[in-house]
Design a protein around this motif. Sequence first.
Motif, short mmCIF file in Angstrom:
data_model
loop_
_atom_site.label_atom_id
_atom_site.label_comp_id
_atom_site.label_asym_id
_atom_site.label_seq_id
_atom_site.Cartn_x
_atom_site.Cartn_y
_atom_site.Cartn_z
N PHE A 67 135.09 -17.27 -71.95
CA PHE A 67 134.73 -17.42 -70.98
C PHE A 67 133.43 -17.99 -71.36
N ALA A 68 132.70 -18.97 -72.45
CA ALA A 68 131.73 -19.57 -72.18
C ALA A 68 131.80 -20.57 -71.64
N LYS A 69 132.51 -21.21 -71.13
CA LYS A 69 132.07 -21.82 -70.01
C LYS A 69 132.71 -21.60 -68.27
N VAL A 70 132.31 -20.18 -67.80
CA VAL A 70 132.22 -19.61 -66.08
C VAL A 70 130.52 -19.68 -66.18
N SER A 71 130.62 -19.60 -64.86
CA SER A 71 129.44 -20.00 -64.79
C SER A 71 128.93 -18.28 -63.42
N PRO A 72 127.91 -18.70 -64.25
CA PRO A 72 126.75 -17.22 -64.04
C PRO A 72 127.57 -16.64 -62.62
N ASP A 73 127.66 -17.45 -61.96
CA ASP A 73 127.34 -16.84 -59.87
C ASP A 73 128.95 -16.40 -60.41
N ASP A 74 130.15 -16.66 -61.21
CA ASP A 74 131.62 -16.04 -60.97
C ASP A 74 131.41 -15.05 -61.91
N VAL A 75 130.46 -14.36 -62.56
CA VAL A 75 129.94 -13.27 -62.47
C VAL A 75 129.94 -12.46 -62.27
N ARG A 76 130.39 -10.85 -62.61
CA ARG A 76 129.55 -10.18 -61.37
C ARG A 76 130.37 -8.66 -62.17
N VAL A 77 129.90 -7.71 -60.97
CA VAL A 77 130.24 -6.66 -62.17
C VAL A 77 130.66 -5.68 -60.89
N VAL A 78 131.90 -5.12 -60.56
CA VAL A 78 132.84 -4.31 -59.21
C VAL A 78 132.84 -2.92 -59.32
N LEU A 79 132.31 -1.87 -58.64
CA LEU A 79 132.28 -0.72 -58.21
C LEU A 79 132.71 -0.18 -57.38
N PRO A 80 133.97 -0.13 -56.93
CA PRO A 80 134.33 0.14 -56.28
C PRO A 80 134.93 1.79 -56.45
N ALA A 81 135.48 2.65 -55.39
CA ALA A 81 135.41 3.95 -55.29
C ALA A 81 136.58 3.96 -54.41
N ALA A 82 137.61 5.00 -54.42
CA ALA A 82 138.81 5.31 -53.53
C ALA A 82 138.00 5.33 -51.64
N GLY A 83 139.05 4.45 -51.33
CA GLY A 83 138.29 3.91 -49.55
C GLY A 83 137.82 2.99 -50.01
N ASP A 84 136.71 2.76 -50.69
CA ASP A 84 135.70 1.57 -50.77
C ASP A 84 136.09 0.25 -51.63
N PRO A 85 137.04 -0.12 -51.91
CA PRO A 85 137.14 -1.58 -52.94
C PRO A 85 136.88 -3.09 -52.56
N ARG A 86 135.39 -1.87 -51.99
CA ARG A 86 134.40 -4.03 -51.42
C ARG A 86 134.04 -4.47 -52.53
N GLY A 87 134.61 -5.70 -52.94
CA GLY A 87 134.08 -6.77 -53.94
C GLY A 87 135.55 -6.69 -55.06
N LEU A 88 136.61 -6.35 -54.33
CA LEU A 88 137.95 -6.79 -55.48
C LEU A 88 138.66 -7.44 -55.12
N PRO A 89 139.14 -7.83 -55.72
CA PRO A 89 140.30 -9.58 -55.62
C PRO A 89 141.33 -8.54 -54.40
N GLY A 90 142.47 -8.98 -54.30
CA GLY A 90 143.17 -8.57 -53.83
C GLY A 90 144.17 -7.88 -54.48
N PRO A 91 145.03 -6.92 -53.85
CA PRO A 91 146.21 -6.79 -54.78
C PRO A 91 147.08 -7.23 -56.70
N GLY A 92 146.71 -6.17 -57.07
CA GLY A 92 146.85 -6.73 -58.68
C GLY A 92 146.66 -6.01 -59.47
N PRO A 93 147.01 -6.43 -60.55
CA PRO A 93 146.72 -5.01 -62.63
C PRO A 93 144.92 -4.63 -61.94
#
Length: 264
Positions: A67-93
């Motif tokens: 990830f040495a070339k990933v922009s800092p703006d493309d790095v972020r934390v997600v803290l989801p909860a049941a019924g509150d998936p904000r910040g997550l991408p679409g369905p997937g692993p």
Amino acid sequence: MLPRGSDQQVPAPPGLRSATLAAWARAWRAGLVSFDEVLDETTGDEDHLVRHPDGTEDSLSSALVAFAKVSPDDVRVVLPAAGDPRGLPGPGPFTSAALLAGEGVVLGTSGLVPEAEPNPHLHPDDRWAGTCWLAQPLPPAPAPVEPLTLAEADHDLTMALTEAVGALRDLDVARLPPGLAKGLAALRGSDGAGPELPAGYSARARRLSARATTIAGVLALASTDTSGSAVNAFEASARDAAFRPLATAARRARAAAINSPLER
């Protein structure tokens, strides 16, 4: 820990591993801290492995090199909860794993999610005390960025905390254990104590992260306590209802602080 004057310590809240990794990885990609600092702050004395979808494993340090070339703006934390998936991408692993763990780190087109804690029923000699991160590809569509500013997150957290304290007073018998109610009320005028953030974060982001992290820890402790708490199912449900908006506001505030623009 709780502010001075309370008599219980607050455990590390859910999501601390991902929040720490995201914060230091963002600062690294912005050129504000070294790669070694990322590893020192993220792993401490633990071993951290990354398990890839094909079952292969390597060290966190080796995996981060990708990830040495990933922009800092493309790095972020997600803290989801049941019924509150904000910040997550679409369905997937990645989304499935992050929802299960309640946390994850987005790094460009990939994501890392820490596995659940080691099985406490195993003999100590058979337990691995480190952290295993599951590496998962993200869906082709970019992961959505929640448009929540630090000012908005701070305001929402303050309002939720005030309402929660008022609701607990009204409930009376559905109170927190001794010391926690006092500590929660005191947090309305306190910055709290959260993880150390690297260079590049504003003073406001640091204060918000610390305060929200402490509140999340208080709620985690309260959720596991049985002494001096609600005396029947109705009161327990009422107390949980009082905490729910505060837990959501604390999660969103922590993510907003970690994902806020860096000062270079």
